[in-house]
Design a protein around this motif. Structure first.
Motif, short mmCIF file in Angstrom:
data_model
loop_
_atom_site.label_atom_id
_atom_site.label_comp_id
_atom_site.label_asym_id
_atom_site.label_seq_id
_atom_site.Cartn_x
_atom_site.Cartn_y
_atom_site.Cartn_z
N GLU A 44 0.85 -1.19 0.00
CA GLU A 44 0.00 0.00 0.00
C GLU A 44 0.88 1.24 0.00
OE1 GLU A 44 -3.15 -0.10 -0.31
OE2 GLU A 44 -3.61 -2.18 0.19
N VAL A 45 0.40 2.27 -0.63
CA VAL A 45 1.14 3.55 -0.68
C VAL A 45 0.36 4.59 0.11
CG1 VAL A 45 1.77 5.45 -2.22
CG2 VAL A 45 2.29 3.09 -2.86
N CYS A 46 1.04 5.26 0.98
CA CYS A 46 0.41 6.30 1.80
C CYS A 46 1.26 7.57 1.64
CB CYS A 46 0.37 5.83 3.26
SG CYS A 46 -0.33 7.00 4.40
N VAL A 47 0.81 8.46 0.80
CA VAL A 47 1.58 9.68 0.50
C VAL A 47 1.33 10.70 1.61
CG1 VAL A 47 2.00 11.52 -1.18
CG2 VAL A 47 1.35 9.23 -1.97
N GLU A 48 2.35 11.00 2.36
CA GLU A 48 2.21 11.97 3.45
C GLU A 48 3.48 12.80 3.59
OE1 GLU A 48 -0.21 12.92 5.36
OE2 GLU A 48 -1.67 11.40 4.77
N ASP A 49 3.30 14.03 3.96
CA ASP A 49 4.43 14.89 4.31
C ASP A 49 4.54 14.89 5.83
OD1 ASP A 49 6.18 16.90 4.95
OD2 ASP A 49 5.50 18.24 3.36
N LEU A 50 5.54 14.20 6.33
CA LEU A 50 5.66 14.00 7.78
C LEU A 50 6.12 15.26 8.52
CD1 LEU A 50 7.18 10.40 7.77
CD2 LEU A 50 4.87 11.04 8.50
N SER A 51 6.34 16.35 7.78
CA SER A 51 6.64 17.60 8.48
C SER A 51 5.35 18.26 8.95
CB SER A 51 7.44 18.56 7.59
OG SER A 51 6.63 19.02 6.53
N HIS A 52 4.21 17.73 8.51
CA HIS A 52 2.92 18.26 8.96
C HIS A 52 2.50 17.55 10.25
CE1 HIS A 52 1.97 19.46 4.53
NE2 HIS A 52 2.90 20.21 5.09
N VAL A 53 2.02 18.32 11.19
CA VAL A 53 1.79 17.78 12.53
C VAL A 53 0.77 16.64 12.54
CG1 VAL A 53 0.03 19.49 13.19
CG2 VAL A 53 1.51 18.46 14.96
N ASP A 54 -0.21 16.68 11.63
CA ASP A 54 -1.25 15.64 11.65
C ASP A 54 -0.92 14.44 10.75
OD1 ASP A 54 -1.42 17.20 9.46
OD2 ASP A 54 -3.57 17.64 9.58
N MET A 98 10.28 18.40 12.96
CA MET A 98 9.01 17.67 12.80
C MET A 98 9.24 16.25 12.27
SD MET A 98 6.61 19.49 13.94
CE MET A 98 5.19 18.59 13.38
N VAL A 99 10.06 16.13 11.23
CA VAL A 99 10.23 14.80 10.61
C VAL A 99 11.13 13.93 11.48
CG1 VAL A 99 11.07 13.54 8.58
CG2 VAL A 99 9.90 15.75 8.29
N ASN A 100 12.28 14.47 11.88
CA ASN A 100 13.27 13.62 12.58
C ASN A 100 12.81 13.24 13.99
OD1 ASN A 100 14.65 14.33 10.29
ND2 ASN A 100 16.51 14.96 11.29
N MET A 101 12.07 14.12 14.64
CA MET A 101 11.69 13.84 16.04
C MET A 101 10.19 13.62 16.22
SD MET A 101 14.27 16.29 18.21
CE MET A 101 13.90 17.83 17.42
N MET A 102 9.39 14.63 15.86
CA MET A 102 7.95 14.55 16.16
C MET A 102 7.29 13.37 15.44
SD MET A 102 6.44 16.51 18.27
CE MET A 102 4.75 16.77 17.74
N MET A 104 8.64 10.68 14.22
CA MET A 104 9.16 9.40 14.74
C MET A 104 8.49 9.05 16.08
SD MET A 104 11.66 8.97 17.30
CE MET A 104 12.04 7.40 18.00
N ALA A 105 8.41 10.04 16.97
CA ALA A 105 7.83 9.78 18.30
C ALA A 105 6.33 9.52 18.19
CB ALA A 105 8.11 10.97 19.23
N THR A 106 5.65 10.30 17.35
CA THR A 106 4.19 10.18 17.26
C THR A 106 3.79 8.86 16.58
OG1 THR A 106 4.15 12.58 17.02
CG2 THR A 106 2.10 11.43 16.63
N LEU A 107 4.48 8.50 15.51
CA LEU A 107 4.18 7.22 14.85
C LEU A 107 4.40 6.07 15.83
CD1 LEU A 107 5.72 7.89 11.33
CD2 LEU A 107 3.32 7.32 11.79
N ALA A 146 20.12 12.60 18.49
CA ALA A 146 20.31 12.28 19.91
C ALA A 146 18.95 11.99 20.55
CB ALA A 146 20.99 13.46 20.62
N PHE A 147 17.94 12.74 20.15
CA PHE A 147 16.56 12.51 20.61
C PHE A 147 16.12 11.09 20.23
CE2 PHE A 147 12.04 12.41 19.66
CZ PHE A 147 11.44 13.11 20.68
N VAL A 148 16.37 10.72 18.98
CA VAL A 148 15.95 9.39 18.51
C VAL A 148 16.65 8.30 19.32
CG1 VAL A 148 15.93 7.81 16.52
CG2 VAL A 148 15.51 10.25 16.17
N ILE A 149 17.95 8.49 19.56
CA ILE A 149 18.72 7.47 20.30
C ILE A 149 18.18 7.35 21.73
CG2 ILE A 149 20.99 6.89 21.27
CD1 ILE A 149 22.22 8.29 18.76
#
Ligand SMILES: NC(=O)c1ccc[n+]([C@@H]2O[C@H](COP(=O)([O-])OP(=O)(O)OC[C@H]3O[C@@H](n4cnc5c(N)ncnc54)[C@H](OP(=O)(O)O)[C@@H]3O)[C@@H](O)[C@H]2O)c1
Length: 248
Positions: A44-54, A98-102, A104-107, A146-149
């Motif tokens: 499945e393909v889910c096109v999303e811009d992960l820099s968007h908060v939602d 947003m992409v590297n931290m938010m 990752m944490a939210t998903l 560092a946040f991800v680690i």
């Protein structure tokens, strides 16, 4: 693209169905079509811009609507911007965080309850060797990794008895389009570049062996170990030397 595509290919080769997430619609559909045809799996393909908060919620809802249970979550989308911190455009600053931290944490937060209730799940977080110390010229990027680690290490322990395995992969320099996208002249880097498969195979081995932090190559492991022998200032200076972002 890059490391994420290599993970998709590896999971497809192992017969897993996939949900591909990124912004580049045409590339996602082309890869999905190829993997369906060659591997006979559902993609499945889910096109999303992960820099968007939602966006993470949209990815989660996409999976729910398609009755997809996620057994392996690969948080790989990421970006950087080479140069001095005070030169980073404000919009780029937001995107990196947003992409590297938010995202990752939210998903992770969204998909975890399902994994815990099934007592089955794996989360592969892609950090970087750059997350182990500050890297002048890549300050925000190294801080985001560092946040991800740190989050991954905590989750590894929290989830150990709940059937969910979290690993954090810390690659050195990998040959992808990452540096072009970040405006980082790859020719200046003073360490060898590895291929994407090195990262993927190290991650798969790490999952199998119940590891927490993965350093894909021997050189990565040596660099990490040598941090114990040097002052913090020296470690940061060396990171700056190897990445050579702000060199003329
Ligand atoms: N290459 C290296 O040397 C290296 C070293 C250590 C760690 N890493 C990490 O490895 C991960 C993958 O990097 P890579 O080398 O494969 O880089 P890449 O070739 O530039 O790929 C980055 C991926 O992230 C996706 N992405 C970027 N921004 C996004 C957004 N706003 N929304 C959704 N997806 C987005 C891109 O897809 P779209 O552009 O289509 O959205 C692309 O698939 C990153 O987290 C990076 O920090 C890379």
């Amino acid at each position: 693209m890059g490391i994420g595509e290599a993970f998709a290919r590896e999971f497809a080769a192992r017969g897993h169905n996939l949900v591909l997430v990124a912004r580049s619609e045409a590339k996602l559909y082309a890869l999905a079509e190829e993997l369906r045809r060659e591997r006979g799996i559902r993609v499945e393909v889910c096109v999303e811009d992960l820099s968007h908060v939602d966006a993470p919620v949209s990815v989660y809802e996409f999976c729910c609507q398609h009755h997809i249970k996620i057994d392996f979550l690969v948080n790989c989308a990421g970006l950087s911007q080479a140069g001095y911190f005070d030169d980073i455009p404000m919009g780029k600053l937001d995107d990196i965080m947003m992409v590297n931290m938010m995202a990752m944490a939210t998903l992770t937060r969204l998909f975890l309850p399902g994994m815990v209730s099934r007592r089955q799940g794996n989360i592969i977080n892609i950090a970087s060797l750059g997350g182990l110390q500050g890297v002048p010229g890549l300050g925000l990027y190294s801080a985001s990794k560092a946040f991800v680690i740190t989050l991954s290490e905590s989750l590894f322990m929290e989830l150990q008895d709940k059937g969910v395995h979290v690993i954090v992969v810390c690659p050195g320099f990998i040959a992808t389009g990452f540096f072009d996208h970040a405006g980082h002249n790859v020719k200046k880097i003073r360490l060898p570049l590895s291929g994407v498969d090195v990262v993927v195979h190290a991650a798969m081995r790490g999952l199998k062996n119940n590891r927490m932090r993965i350093f894909p190559t021997l050189l990565d492991a040596i660099l990490v170990f040598s941090q114990r022998l040097a002052s913090r200032k020296t470690v940061v200076r060396l990171a700056s030397y190897f990445a050579a972002v702000n060199d003329e």
